[in-house]
Write a protein that holds these residues in place. Structure first.
Motif, PDB file in Angstrom:
ATOM      1  N   ARG A  97     -32.031 -35.171  59.596  1.00 17.61           N
ATOM      2  CA  ARG A  97     -33.227 -35.631  60.216  1.00 17.61           C
ATOM      3  C   ARG A  97     -32.807 -36.393  61.524  1.00 17.61           C
ATOM      4  NH1 ARG A  97     -35.736 -36.673  56.126  1.00 17.61           N
ATOM      5  NH2 ARG A  97     -35.325 -38.640  55.835  1.00 17.61           N
ATOM      6  N   ARG A 100     -31.318 -35.111  64.647  1.00 15.03           N
ATOM      7  CA  ARG A 100     -32.546 -34.416  65.691  1.00 15.03           C
ATOM      8  C   ARG A 100     -33.117 -35.716  66.302  1.00 15.03           C
ATOM      9  NH1 ARG A 100     -33.717 -30.763  67.988  1.00 15.03           N
ATOM     10  NH2 ARG A 100     -35.653 -30.446  67.799  1.00 15.03           N
ATOM     11  N   GLN A 101     -33.699 -36.595  65.563  1.00 12.84           N
ATOM     12  CA  GLN A 101     -34.559 -37.800  65.987  1.00 12.84           C
ATOM     13  C   GLN A 101     -33.584 -38.779  66.984  1.00 12.84           C
ATOM     14  OE1 GLN A 101     -35.879 -39.757  62.578  1.00 12.84           O
ATOM     15  NE2 GLN A 101     -37.635 -38.284  62.331  1.00 12.84           N
ATOM     16  N   HIS A 102     -32.246 -39.032  66.607  1.00 13.76           N
ATOM     17  CA  HIS A 102     -31.693 -39.965  67.396  1.00 13.76           C
ATOM     18  C   HIS A 102     -30.615 -39.389  68.484  1.00 13.76           C
ATOM     19  CE1 HIS A 102     -32.308 -43.689  64.586  1.00 13.76           C
ATOM     20  NE2 HIS A 102     -33.430 -43.005  65.158  1.00 13.76           N
ATOM     21  N   ALA A 130     -37.796 -32.427  62.183  1.00 14.12           N
ATOM     22  CA  ALA A 130     -37.786 -33.472  63.021  1.00 14.12           C
ATOM     23  C   ALA A 130     -37.645 -33.363  64.269  1.00 14.12           C
ATOM     24  CB  ALA A 130     -36.376 -34.425  62.612  1.00 14.12           C
ATOM     25  N   THR A 131     -37.966 -34.226  65.217  1.00 14.11           N
ATOM     26  CA  THR A 131     -38.269 -34.050  66.695  1.00 14.11           C
ATOM     27  C   THR A 131     -37.512 -35.480  67.439  1.00 14.11           C
ATOM     28  OG1 THR A 131     -40.479 -35.286  66.640  1.00 14.11           O
ATOM     29  CG2 THR A 131     -40.065 -33.018  66.762  1.00 14.11           C
ATOM     30  N   GLU A 133     -36.715 -38.430  69.467  1.00 14.16           N
ATOM     31  CA  GLU A 133     -37.572 -39.633  69.781  1.00 14.16           C
ATOM     32  C   GLU A 133     -37.359 -40.326  71.131  1.00 14.16           C
ATOM     33  OE1 GLU A 133     -36.235 -42.823  66.969  1.00 14.16           O
ATOM     34  OE2 GLU A 133     -37.570 -41.467  65.048  1.00 14.16           O
TER      35      GLU A 133
END
Length: 149
Positions: A97, A100-102, A130-131, A133
């Motif tokens: 996760r 992907r996010q960071h 996750a996307t 951010e």
């Protein structure tokens, strides 16, 4: 009619069965799997499979990629040599996760001899749901991109 996002999957000989299980899983999550990995158990070098999958992502043919080998490390190293690829090897859902996010990772690597099938599917789900951010993380991703030749 809506086109499903495409995800490329590849592996060496050590991860054929897990790759095929993951392909079915990503299809159930709404992705179109593009499986370019070997289908027979003869030994095959992971660098060529990591590179081939990475080129599909870098070209835009596939939005994301999942690659596997025994540890996930070697194939990830090969994929990361392709310009535009940010691939991380993950052995847990939290890390998947976070990449992907960071880190706006566009590829995930898994060690088929390290994680079991259930955990692998949890890792894949975390990665795909996750996307990125953006924000302060975008600046850092830009710094990573600037390191590319």
């Amino acid at each position: 009619m809506t086109t499903r996002p495409r995800i490329v999957l590849s592996s060496d000989h050590a991860a054929i069965a897990l790759r095929q299980t993951i392909a079915a899983h990503v299809a159930s999550l709404g992705w179109e799997p593009v499986d370019i990995g070997p289908m027979t158990p003869e030994s095959t070098p992971y660098p060529q499979h990591g590179e081939a999958a990475a080129r599909r992502v870098a070209s835009g043919d596939c939005q994301l990629g999942i690659i596997l080998c025994g540890t996930g490390q070697g194939i990830m190293m090969a994929a990361n040599k392709v310009k535009g690829i940010r691939c991380g090897v993950c052995g847990d859902a939290f890390s998947a996760r976070m990449i992907r996010q960071h880190n706006d990772a566009n590829m995930l690597s898994i060690g088929a001899r390290v994680v079991g099938e259930g955990l692998a599917l949890d890792i894949v789900t975390a990665f795909l749901t996750a996307t990125f951010e953006g924000g302060r993380h975008a600046t850092r991703v830009d710094m990573i991109t600037a390191l590319e030749p």
